[in-house]
Structure formats: C-alpha cells, structure tokens
Design a protein around this motif. Structure first.
Motif, PDB file in Angstrom:
ATOM      1  N   GLY A 257       0.667  -0.755   0.098  1.00 14.82           N
ATOM      2  CA  GLY A 257      -0.255  -0.203   0.080  1.00 14.82           C
ATOM      3  C   GLY A 257       1.071   0.850  -0.002  1.00 14.82           C
ATOM      4  N   ASN A 258       1.794   1.186   0.062  1.00 17.86           N
ATOM      5  CA  ASN A 258       3.311   1.724   0.160  1.00 17.86           C
ATOM      6  C   ASN A 258       4.130   2.129  -0.049  1.00 17.86           C
ATOM      7  N   LYS A 259       4.258   1.498  -1.804  1.00 11.18           N
ATOM      8  CA  LYS A 259       5.351   1.219  -2.744  1.00 11.18           C
ATOM      9  C   LYS A 259       5.898   2.391  -2.799  1.00 11.18           C
ATOM     10  N   LEU A 260       7.730   2.857  -3.000  1.00 13.28           N
ATOM     11  CA  LEU A 260       8.240   3.501  -3.370  1.00 13.28           C
ATOM     12  C   LEU A 260       8.629   3.401  -5.078  1.00 13.28           C
ATOM     13  N   PRO A 261       8.769   4.556  -5.466  1.00  5.51           N
ATOM     14  CA  PRO A 261       8.764   4.165  -6.825  1.00  5.51           C
ATOM     15  C   PRO A 261       9.860   2.873  -7.647  1.00  5.51           C
ATOM     16  N   ASN A 262       9.628   2.590  -8.579  1.00  5.44           N
ATOM     17  CA  ASN A 262      10.205   1.477  -9.212  1.00  5.44           C
ATOM     18  C   ASN A 262      11.728   1.201  -9.193  1.00  5.44           C
ATOM     19  N   GLN A 263      12.207   2.283  -9.422  1.00  3.16           N
ATOM     20  CA  GLN A 263      13.853   2.490  -9.382  1.00  3.16           C
ATOM     21  C   GLN A 263      14.453   2.564  -7.959  1.00  3.16           C
ATOM     22  N   HIS A 264      13.427   2.709  -6.858  1.00  4.11           N
ATOM     23  CA  HIS A 264      14.312   2.781  -5.550  1.00  4.11           C
ATOM     24  C   HIS A 264      12.935   1.100  -5.056  1.00  4.11           C
ATOM     25  N   GLN A 265      12.602   0.333  -5.798  1.00  2.62           N
ATOM     26  CA  GLN A 265      12.904  -1.519  -4.897  1.00  2.62           C
ATOM     27  C   GLN A 265      13.783  -2.683  -5.634  1.00  2.62           C
ATOM     28  N   ILE A 266      13.661  -3.417  -4.767  1.00  2.00           N
ATOM     29  CA  ILE A 266      14.501  -4.185  -4.979  1.00  2.00           C
ATOM     30  C   ILE A 266      14.030  -5.857  -5.040  1.00  2.00           C
ATOM     31  N   THR A 267      14.587  -6.748  -6.031  1.00  2.00           N
ATOM     32  CA  THR A 267      14.472  -8.053  -6.265  1.00  2.00           C
ATOM     33  C   THR A 267      15.115  -8.543  -5.396  1.00  2.00           C
ATOM     34  N   VAL A 268      15.051 -10.117  -5.152  1.00  2.00           N
ATOM     35  CA  VAL A 268      16.129 -10.912  -4.561  1.00  2.00           C
ATOM     36  C   VAL A 268      16.749 -11.803  -5.426  1.00  2.00           C
ATOM     37  N   ALA A 269      16.764 -11.288  -6.099  1.00  4.68           N
ATOM     38  CA  ALA A 269      17.886 -11.241  -7.888  1.00  4.68           C
ATOM     39  C   ALA A 269      18.748 -10.457  -7.563  1.00  4.68           C
ATOM     40  N   GLN A 270      18.395  -8.839  -7.256  1.00  2.00           N
ATOM     41  CA  GLN A 270      19.655  -8.256  -7.402  1.00  2.00           C
ATOM     42  C   GLN A 270      20.165  -8.410  -5.642  1.00  2.00           C
ATOM     43  N   VAL A 271      19.730  -8.923  -5.026  1.00  2.00           N
ATOM     44  CA  VAL A 271      19.910  -9.242  -3.474  1.00  2.00           C
ATOM     45  C   VAL A 271      21.332  -9.584  -3.807  1.00  2.00           C
ATOM     46  N   ILE A 272      21.152 -11.011  -4.280  1.00  2.00           N
ATOM     47  CA  ILE A 272      22.271 -12.465  -4.388  1.00  2.00           C
ATOM     48  C   ILE A 272      22.882 -11.484  -5.063  1.00  2.00           C
ATOM     49  N   GLU A 273      22.497 -10.784  -6.710  1.00  2.00           N
ATOM     50  CA  GLU A 273      23.795 -10.503  -7.499  1.00  2.00           C
ATOM     51  C   GLU A 273      24.624  -9.307  -6.324  1.00  2.00           C
ATOM     52  N   GLU A 274      24.552  -8.256  -5.148  1.00  2.00           N
ATOM     53  CA  GLU A 274      25.053  -7.388  -4.825  1.00  2.00           C
ATOM     54  C   GLU A 274      26.072  -8.400  -3.719  1.00  2.00           C
ATOM     55  N   CYS A 275      24.905  -9.410  -3.084  1.00  2.00           N
ATOM     56  CA  CYS A 275      26.081  -9.729  -2.190  1.00  2.00           C
ATOM     57  C   CYS A 275      27.278 -10.866  -2.345  1.00  2.00           C
ATOM     58  N   SER A 276      27.103 -11.399  -3.769  1.00  2.00           N
ATOM     59  CA  SER A 276      28.284 -12.271  -3.965  1.00  2.00           C
ATOM     60  C   SER A 276      28.952 -11.439  -5.212  1.00  2.00           C
ATOM     61  N   LEU A 277      29.200 -10.007  -5.040  1.00  2.00           N
ATOM     62  CA  LEU A 277      30.029  -9.404  -5.584  1.00  2.00           C
ATOM     63  C   LEU A 277      31.610  -9.629  -5.768  1.00  2.00           C
ATOM     64  N   ASN A 278      32.533 -10.156  -6.324  1.00  2.00           N
ATOM     65  CA  ASN A 278      33.766 -10.655  -6.231  1.00  2.00           C
ATOM     66  C   ASN A 278      34.256  -9.637  -5.865  1.00  2.00           C
ATOM     67  N   GLU A 279      34.672  -8.351  -4.840  1.00  2.00           N
ATOM     68  CA  GLU A 279      35.287  -7.316  -5.198  1.00  2.00           C
ATOM     69  C   GLU A 279      36.340  -6.805  -3.095  1.00  2.00           C
ATOM     70  N   GLU A 280      36.535  -6.076  -3.445  1.00  2.00           N
ATOM     71  CA  GLU A 280      37.604  -6.236  -2.186  1.00  2.00           C
ATOM     72  C   GLU A 280      36.120  -6.022  -0.670  1.00  2.00           C
ATOM     73  N   ILE A 281      36.475  -6.021   0.076  1.00  2.00           N
ATOM     74  CA  ILE A 281      35.661  -6.030   1.110  1.00  2.00           C
ATOM     75  C   ILE A 281      36.426  -4.831   2.132  1.00  2.00           C
ATOM     76  N   ILE A 282      35.317  -3.682   2.339  1.00  2.00           N
ATOM     77  CA  ILE A 282      36.025  -2.717   2.608  1.00  2.00           C
ATOM     78  C   ILE A 282      35.100  -2.256   4.297  1.00  2.00           C
ATOM     79  N   SER A 283      36.034  -2.638   5.349  1.00  2.00           N
ATOM     80  CA  SER A 283      35.311  -3.063   6.423  1.00  2.00           C
ATOM     81  C   SER A 283      34.649  -1.183   6.245  1.00  2.00           C
ATOM     82  N   ILE A 284      33.225  -1.402   6.849  1.00  2.00           N
ATOM     83  CA  ILE A 284      32.624  -0.125   8.086  1.00  2.00           C
ATOM     84  C   ILE A 284      33.314   0.624   8.990  1.00  2.00           C
ATOM     85  N   LYS A 285      33.927   1.424   9.319  1.00  2.00           N
ATOM     86  CA  LYS A 285      34.155   1.981   9.950  1.00  2.00           C
ATOM     87  C   LYS A 285      33.645   3.524  11.010  1.00  2.00           C
TER      88      LYS A 285
END
Length: 285
Positions: A257-285
């Motif tokens: 009932g309170n959706k944000l615009p399409n560009q501000h939504q996400i799918t499970v496939a996009q979550v998987i893609e972002e989490c599996s990126l094989n790039e240098e992990i920079i710790s949040i300080k």
C-alpha cells in the motif's frame, strides 16, 4: 507531508552501527548530519559530528536541544526501558517542533507472531519476541502521538558485501565452517545500499507513514544463502539445516500500500547479485 525546510539538520541515533553508519555515509554529502555513538566505540570520538550518547546514561532531551535536528533517524540499540524513554523525549521534541520528521528503523520482528502469511504495511502487528514487542511499542508511541511527523521503516534481513551475515558466510566458506540455514523459513531481503537510497528518497520527498523496505518477492532462507554462496565461488560452507516447523513459516514483509517508485525497489535476484560481488571488502568504520 511535512513542509520542507531550506536546510535540513539530520541526527542519526546509532550512527556507529552497521545500518546507522551506512545511512550517515549516504546522507553526509547532501545534508548537515550528526550521529551518536556509545562510549565503547571510541574511534568515533575524533569525528566532530559524532556525539557520545548512551540511552542508559545520557539525556535525549539535552542532546536534541543541543543539536536541534529537523530530521531524527532512530537506529539506536540498547536497554529497552532506556530506549523507550528516549523515544518519549523524541516525541516531546517533535511536538514542540512541528516541522521535525522522525524516521524509526523497525523490522519484520513486529510480525514474528504471525507466521502463516507474508505481512503488509496495514496488517496488525503481532510479536512473540521481546525485540518485536519493543519495536511495536515504539511504533505505537510515534504513530499515536505524532503520526503526521513519523515514518516507520520496517526492514527485512539486510545484506550486502559488508553486512555481518555475508562477512560471516564468507568466513564459513573460507574455513569450511558451519553456517545455519532455515529451509522452511520464507523471507524477504534487501541490501544496505538499497535501504540507504530509499531513506534518502523518503527524506527528499518528506514522506510519512509505514514503509516495508523489502524485496518485492520472497525466498526460502536456505535458498537465498545457497544461491549467494554458489555465485561467490566453488567452495561451500557446511550448511546446517535448522527446522522450527514441518511447514513453511513466513517472516516476510512485502511493500503493497505504500510502495516507492520502481527505481527504489529491489528483488531477491538483485540482492543475491550484490551480495556475491567478488570485490575487495571494505570494512565500515
């Protein structure tokens, strides 16, 4: 909607945590941003916009009147009684400052007593966990007294290459250690990057109400982490299946009932893609 001010001063309560610190980094280039950290995070003491604040010991009233924020983002943790009293002070401050917007970071835990179906923004909350019940109490406080100044942001599991769960998964893969998965648990998910973008949009648009900042679709907990692992590489951790029921149980919140615009939504496939990126992990300080 709350009338926009020319200059917004944002206070992030819990700015030293995973979610709060990511929000800080997202908003810092665009707003005047202040954050709190508790005394055990001494590394933040050198940052002049980080303020030492522990809900169990310090006065929220004094902090708010010192910073005078126009937007308060609450991602604070700690003792439930002290947290609730702090949010009561936030409400009192907002009542005296009608243009102040309060964003409360809540979670799917407010529905952890309702496990037969996914939950939407207008569904009545029902929790059995202490954490879920506490979040319901803060939501109720804000929505009953300052509804026109409140945005409730309910989050599912929040992942990303620097998230605690993905860092733990990578460690388990590296050391062939045990990683717990829940085969019969149906969830939604998101990434920290998407959450920060969504919060930025909500602030820019001065939106209020209840928002489910979760993926548009659902996935079984075990499938999510097996798919992320398969994309990371060839090695696997030792997946330990934990069953709480013989049937599917839902810990899934969905935007409806309170959706944000399409560009501000996400799918499970996009979550998987972002989490599996094989790039240098920079710790949040």
């Amino acid at each position: 909607m709350i009338k926009k001010l020319e200059k917004q001063r944002i206070l992030i309560l819990g700015g030293s945590g995973f979610i709060g610190n990511a929000i800080y980094k997202e908003l810092l280039p665009y707003f005047e941003v202040h954050c709190t950290y508790c005394k055990q995070y001494g590394a933040f003491a050198e940052n002049h916009v980080f303020h030492n604040f522990c809900a169990e010991e310090d006065s929220m009233f004094l902090l708010l009147n010192k910073i005078k924020p126009t937007i308060i983002i609450s991602a604070i943790k700690g003792d439930s009684k002290s947290q609730f009293e702090a949010h009561q002070q936030i409400v009192n401050y907002a009542l005296l400052n009608a243009s102040c917007l309060v964003l409360y970071i809540s979670s799917s835990e407010v529905f952890d007593g309702q496990f037969k179906l996914p939950s939407y923004e207008s569904d009545p909350t029902l929790a059995v966990s202490v954490s879920g019940k506490f979040k319901i109490s803060v939501e109720k406080l804000l929505l009953e007294i300052i509804p026109s100044q409140t945005a409730i942001l309910r989050l599912p599991i929040v992942l990303g290459i620097n998230s605690p769960q993905i860092l733990h998964l990578r460690q388990c893969i590296r050391h062939q250690a045990t990683f717990e998965v829940f085969p019969n648990l149906v969830i939604t998910a998101t990434t920290i990057n998407k959450v920060c973008q969504q919060i930025h949009y909500i602030i820019n648009q001065t939106l209020v109400g209840i928002f489910h900042l979760a993926s548009k679709d659902m996935v079984h907990h075990e499938d999510l982490f097996r798919e992320i692992t398969a994309k990371i590489g060839d090695k696997m951790p030792i997946f330990k299946s934990v069953f709480s029921s013989n049937e599917d149980r839902y810990n899934a919140i969905l935007p409806k009932g309170n959706k944000l615009p399409n560009q501000h939504q996400i799918t499970v496939a996009q979550v998987i893609e972002e989490c599996s990126l094989n790039e240098e992990i920079i710790s949040i300080k």
